[in-house]
Design an enzyme around this catalytic site. Sequence first.
Site, PDB file in Angstrom:
ATOM      1  N   ASP A 139      -6.489   1.985  -0.957  1.00  0.00           N
ATOM      2  CA  ASP A 139      -7.312   3.021  -1.878  1.00  0.00           C
ATOM      3  C   ASP A 139      -8.369   2.219  -2.573  1.00  0.00           C
ATOM      4  OD1 ASP A 139      -5.677   1.774  -3.734  1.00  0.00           O
ATOM      5  OD2 ASP A 139      -4.907   3.625  -4.615  1.00  0.00           O
ATOM      6  N   GLU A 195       0.877  -8.335  -6.654  1.00  0.00           N
ATOM      7  CA  GLU A 195      -0.709  -8.397  -7.010  1.00  0.00           C
ATOM      8  C   GLU A 195      -0.487  -8.982  -8.393  1.00  0.00           C
ATOM      9  OE1 GLU A 195      -3.204  -5.171  -6.488  1.00  0.00           O
ATOM     10  OE2 GLU A 195      -4.849  -6.152  -7.515  1.00  0.00           O
TER      11      GLU A 195
HETATM   12  O1  KIV Z   1      -6.030  -0.987  -2.217  1.00  0.00           O
HETATM   13  C1  KIV Z   1      -5.898  -2.213  -1.730  1.00  0.00           C
HETATM   14  O2  KIV Z   1      -6.732  -2.866  -1.303  1.00  0.00           O
HETATM   15  C2  KIV Z   1      -4.770  -2.804  -2.177  1.00  0.00           C
HETATM   16  C3  KIV Z   1      -4.580  -4.344  -1.489  1.00  0.00           C
HETATM   17  C4  KIV Z   1      -5.624  -4.909  -2.897  1.00  0.00           C
HETATM   18  C5  KIV Z   1      -3.268  -4.948  -1.911  1.00  0.00           C
HETATM   19  O3  KIV Z   1      -3.792  -2.293  -2.517  1.00  0.00           O
END
Ligand code: KIV
Length: 273
Positions: free
Chosen positions: A49, A187
Amino acid sequence: MSVQSVVRRLTAPDIRARKGGEPIVSLTAYHAHTARLIDPHVDFMLVGDSLGNVMHGLETTIPVTVEMMILQGQAVMRGSRRALVVVDLPFGSYEGSPQQAFATAARVLKETGAGAIKLEGGSRMAETVRFLADRGVPVMGHIGLTPQSINTLGSFRALGRDEASAAIILEDARAISDAGAFAIVIEAVSEPLARQITQEVAAPTIGIGGSSACDGQILVLEDMLGLSDRVPRFVKKFADIGPAIGEAVEAYASEVRARSFPAAEHTYAPKKT
Ligand code: KIV
């Protein structure tokens, strides 16, 4: 002769089986063309997202809709053949109840053909992760810094850097691993914590601002290619293609203005009769 592809796509169980083995390589993808470029090199690609920030210039991922995720998920499936495709469930589409999460996940899997979904949250989402996993939905978890919680977090900063918050994040990892998540994105947490989680939980860990000890790594493609204005500390720029795009467009503009483009080889002669 069968017209089906002979290339077998990687699946969530394939990724789950990589715990403690060869590192799992992953990147985000939002488009057919980038999916095609990265497909030979990654084990899974995430339709994250973060497309709200990267493609649409939004400040946060909060406004991203299920329809946006489905449209880009379909594009990524068309552009790839080999890697597992995982699609993020956006804010507001799954947190209400396990039933809401199942309805959204089922729609995303049916309409995109992707092989798994990802959702954010630790212990609070464990019941939902189990509900989905028991009903045939492969779930990737996402703990540590969870961008969809920006309004309660207040800012994007690394977490788990003191004992109390590290203990909560470790418990989050245990809860969703035990609930059946086939992998967990971690993260922006302290390096020793990401290492400890990797050692202690059954699900493979996918680090982004985690640790090289994680079972795999993920980055936002545009960040590692040098296409993003601001990037977090955990991003390494493996290329800097922003300036190359600027130079190409500048050259194009000057040739258009000089009427040297299109040249004869770029135009069509009349058919000979
Ligand atoms: O939305 C995204 O790109 C993510 C990654 C940063 C893991 O969740």
